[in-house]
Design a protein around this motif. Structure first.
Motif, mmCIF file in Angstrom:
data_model
loop_
_atom_site.group_PDB
_atom_site.id
_atom_site.type_symbol
_atom_site.label_atom_id
_atom_site.label_comp_id
_atom_site.label_asym_id
_atom_site.label_seq_id
_atom_site.Cartn_x
_atom_site.Cartn_y
_atom_site.Cartn_z
ATOM 1 N N TYR A 173 47.113 113.749 124.382
ATOM 2 C CA TYR A 173 46.610 113.309 123.083
ATOM 3 C C TYR A 173 45.135 112.932 123.199
ATOM 4 O O TYR A 173 44.741 112.177 124.089
ATOM 5 N N VAL A 207 51.193 106.490 121.696
ATOM 6 C CA VAL A 207 50.578 107.046 122.886
ATOM 7 C C VAL A 207 50.786 106.098 124.048
ATOM 8 O O VAL A 207 50.614 104.886 123.919
ATOM 9 N N LYS A 266 51.131 111.424 124.292
ATOM 10 C CA LYS A 266 51.815 111.165 123.027
ATOM 11 C C LYS A 266 53.321 111.370 123.184
ATOM 12 O O LYS A 266 53.777 112.369 123.753
#
Length: 508
Positions: free
Chosen positions: A282, A323, A237
């Motif tokens: 993430y 992301v 992320k």
């Protein structure tokens, strides 16, 4: 289409980010029949959530990624020549921070950065005295020495759109807000079903599939070919904040942090400064990525470490997150995960090529290499072509007919402002930046501001909005105000309501 709702093609590209659009463009230019589908809008995820740099990646030298940096530096020059309207040179200042990377190490890294690849458009690096240089004015007085080097800036979302425009111009079918619901091998072909947002089904029979689904690449691969994959995607992320302009000069900054990361502070949209990025593992929904308070605090604290004026969360006027679908190389630190890319070509039956990793700077090379892999399998003998080709609107020539250079862009803008003197000069400059030579598709045969149609919201006339719908697959206010442009930054929060209302009327 062979019949209503059915298409036969050589190549089905799944994913409308920069890699998918770049591959569709390259393949269509080699004479392949191409279908590109994207479940949302073009560049609606990773490819519009970057730091918006065309760069080699100075910090990757510390990770010994010399091959990646060299490849990216070569591409930096190629891209600046291909799209001088949406890309331009930028000088970056890195202050020497006591206790961080020492000056000799920065100097050595910049020397290597300057010489890893041939450099024609951009000046080299140099040391500067921040007490006398314009870039030192907004910094704390403790920073007296620094270095300045060159890289490039890009409007990332428009880069994707321009690749899709070129693909379509070369015969590709581009479907946005169209998901690939299923794909199965039947003999030597893939039989896929696409589903549009309105529920319409489109059957595609393709000789090959390219899985360019980015954050969803592993999931798409599993859905079509269950079993262990050789490679997988690791989601990292990255978040950015935007604040009111912190400095008047045109330089950008690259700041060191005690944790080893670097953060950029970049002039943005005339009135703002863009600060980012973070690097965090993430594990959530890749379609619902948002900045969290800890990231805001981190970016504000790091900026305040360098700037005289403290930056607080209250100063943040906008933020965005995305992301990066990076190749999982088992690095323990998210910041150290390689930004390079790799391919997985499955030829057990109808071929599928899956894309893992990559960065925006190397998208063209990635696309070229991807199609180089696919072409022999499909019996296509056309060679690579994009290295010397302009993106749509990028044919802004300098003094010589073959001089495709970003360095003459200011003259191009000045000539347009004279040609269209009946339009505000600032509006012509924005159009030139967004559309390059395609500006004439919006303004041609118009001779007054009234001929541009109603001003839907300040700075957005009907002529431009209609162009986005007719030529750039825009369907919502968010598409228009945040991806086809960044007008949303300059407008009240409710501006999208008026734009969506206009779109509804336009489509009647």
């Amino acid at each position: 289409m062979d019949k209503a709702g059915s298409i036969a093609c050589d190549l089905l590209v799944v994913g409308g980010g920069v890699n998918g659009a770049g591959i569709a463009r390259d393949a269509a230019g080699r004479g392949m029949s191409v279908v590109l589908c994207e479940k949302d809008d073009l560049a609606s995820h990773t490819s519009s959530a970057a730091t918006k740099l065309i760069h080699g990646g100075l910090r990757y030298l510390e990770q010994y990624e010399f091959g990646l940096v060299r490849k990216a530096l070569i591409e930096r020059e190629v891209l600046l020549r291909a799209a001088p309207h949406i890309m331009w040179p930028m000088r970056f200042v890195t202050p020497v921070d006591k206790g961080q990377r020492p000056a000799w190490m920065i100097r050595a890294g910049l020397f290597l950065y300057d010489h890893l690849a041939r450099r024609e458009l951009l000046p080299g690096s140099e040391g500067i005295d921040l007490r006398r240089h314009a870039a030192g004015a907004p910094l704390k007085s403790t920073f007296t020495r620094g270095f300045v080097y060159s890289d490039g800036w890009v409007d990332d979302a428009r880069l994707v759109v321009l690749n899709a425009i070129d693909a379509a111009a070369k015969g590709a079918c581009v479907f946005t807000r169209t998901a690939c619901e299923s794909a199965r091998r039947e003999g030597e072909r893939w039989e896929a079903q696409l589903r549009r947002a309105d529920g319409q089904a489109i059957d595609v029979s393709a000789r090959c599939i390219v899985n360019a689904a980015g954050p969803w690449a592993s999931r798409f691969l599993q859905g079509t070919n269950p079993g262990p994959a050789d490679k997988s995607v690791r989601l990292i992320k990255g978040s950015h904040i935007v604040v009111r302009r912190l400095f008047e000069h045109p330089y950008a900054y690259i700041f060191q942090h005690p944790d080893g990361r670097v953060v950029f502070a970049i002039p943005y949209e005339q009135d703002f400064t863009l600060i980012g990025t973070t690097d965090l593992e993430y594990h959530g929904d890749a379609g619902k990525v948002e900045i969290d308070q800890a990231e805001i605090d981190y970016l504000c604290a790091l900026s305040s470490r360098y700037f005289t004026k403290p930056i607080t969360p209250a100063d943040v006027v906008w933020s965005y997150s995305g992301v990066r679908p990076l190749l999982d190389d088992e690095s323990s630190d998210a910041s150290d995960v390689t930004r390079d890319y790799t391919f997985e070509l499955d030829t057990q039956g109808a071929p599928m090529l899956s894309i893992f990793g990559g960065k925006i700077t190397t998208f063209r090379k990635l696309a070229e290499q991807a199609v180089d892999l696919i072409a022999p399998v499909l019996g296509n003998t056309h060679g690579a072509w994009t290295v010397n080709a302009c993106l749509p609107g990028g044919d802004v020539h300098g003094p010589l007919p073959d001089n495709r250079s970003v360095l003459e862009f200011d003259g191009f803008v000045a000539n347009l402002q004279k040609q269209y003197a009946w339009l505000p000069a600032a509006l012509v400059a924005r159009y030139a930046r967004a559309y390059g030579t395609r500006i004439h598709l919006i303004i041609e045969q118009r001779t007054s501001i009234g001929a541009m149609g109603a001003e839907i919201v300040p700075g957005l006339y009907e002529a431009e909005a209609a162009y986005w719908i007719d030529h750039e697959w825009a369907t919502t206010a968010t598409d228009m105000l945040w991806r086809r442009s960044k007008l949303g930054l300059h407008l009240p929060a409710d501006a999208g309501i008026a734009v969506d209302a206009w779109i509804t009327e336009f489509r009647k």
